[in-house]
Scaffold this active site. Structure first.
Site, PDB file in Angstrom:
ATOM      1  N   GLU A   1      35.757  38.593  40.626  1.00 49.81           N
ATOM      2  CA  GLU A   1      34.399  39.372  39.939  1.00 49.81           C
ATOM      3  C   GLU A   1      34.908  40.495  39.253  1.00 49.81           C
ATOM      4  O   GLU A   1      34.514  40.707  37.963  1.00 49.81           O
ATOM      5  CB  GLU A   1      33.520  40.161  41.135  1.00 49.81           C
TER       6      GLU A   1
ATOM      7  N   CYS B   1      33.874  45.020  45.156  1.00 49.43           N
ATOM      8  CA  CYS B   1      33.643  44.393  43.897  1.00 49.43           C
ATOM      9  C   CYS B   1      32.317  44.598  43.290  1.00 49.43           C
ATOM     10  O   CYS B   1      32.118  45.085  42.379  1.00 49.43           O
ATOM     11  CB  CYS B   1      33.979  43.024  44.097  1.00 49.43           C
TER      12      CYS B   1
END
Length: 252
Positions: A131, A162
């Site tokens: 990500e 993330c």
């Protein structure tokens, strides 16, 4: 939160089933992986990326402080091996052995002549996650004058770190609209994970669990399927409904 008695299978039975499946699948994956390496037919390529902390520059643009990462931590490719997809994206409750994140992406830059960008990232969970790496590796030449419509189909929802970093990016880049469709919810019972998902939602990210049709679409678009249809597993719809209920509870 919804009553846990509505879990698709009783936890003990489900865990035993997933453990046996994981053992069998991992052995098969290892054997097939060795064959692919020997023949040089791996669909992904070795890449070295830079990664670092996120901050706002003097003009309000997002700035990334580069840090050299070892190779093989982020793998980029065009299409996923079909066996790997079936194992990593299966929306089971217990995800034993599924210790990577696969991120399939579509990027529409609006009026840009680049057309629709498509591909996938795979991380090894040793340092950078897919990500976070997406914004550095897939959008290296970010243009604030363009309107980006980004769609992710991920094997599991983001971890708390993330989620926080992606939320920062979306707040700094108002012209980026992100939708995340996740096969599974990662450690959804943890308070920090729930907070991260809510932060993403508050930053304008569309969050949803993958429906059965989403799995078929991802199979057709991102997998070396040899024009074979995806045969969905028996409890795919039931597990989707379970995870979607949990996500709705978290975001409400």
């Amino acid at each position: 939160m919804a009553d846990k008695s509505r879990t698709p299978m009783r936890r003990k039975e489900r865990k035993e089933k997933e453990s046996a499946e994981m053992t069998k699948d991992v052995k098969k994956a290892k054997n097939e992986g060795e064959m692919e390496v020997d023949s040089g037919e791996l669909p992904s390529a070795e890449v070295t990326v830079t990664n670092g902390s996120v901050a706002n520059g003097e003009n309000g643009d997002l700035q990334v402080e580069p840090m050299e990462l070892p190779p093989f931590e982020i793998i980029a490719g065009d299409r996923i091996d079909p066996f790997v997809f079936k194992f990593q994206f299966k929306n089971v409750e217990y995800s034993s052995g599924r210790n990577k994140t696969f991120l399939c992406y579509l990027v529409d830059k609006g009026n840009s002549s680049d057309g629709l960008l498509r591909g996938y990232l795979e991380d090894e969970h040793t340092c950078a996650h897919a990500e976070e790496a997406f914004f550095i590796q897939c959008l290296p030449n970010y243009d604030p004058a363009l309107k980006y419509t980004v769609t992710w189909y991920v094997s599991s929802s983001p971890c708390s770190a993330c989620a926080a970093k992606v939320a920062e990016v979306l707040k700094a880049r108002k012209n980026v609209k992100l939708s995340i469709f996740a096969a599974r919810l990662f450690e959804w019972e943890e308070a920090e994970i729930q907070a991260g998902l809510r932060a993403l939602h508050a930053a304008g990210c569309k969050l949803r669990v993958m429906k059965p049709l989403d799995f078929s679409y991802t199979w057709e678009t991102f997998v070396e399927n040899e024009e074979q249809p995806l045969n969905l597993w028996e409890d795919c719809k039931e597990n989707y409904e379970y995870y979607q209920e949990k996500l709705a509870d978290i975001l409400q």
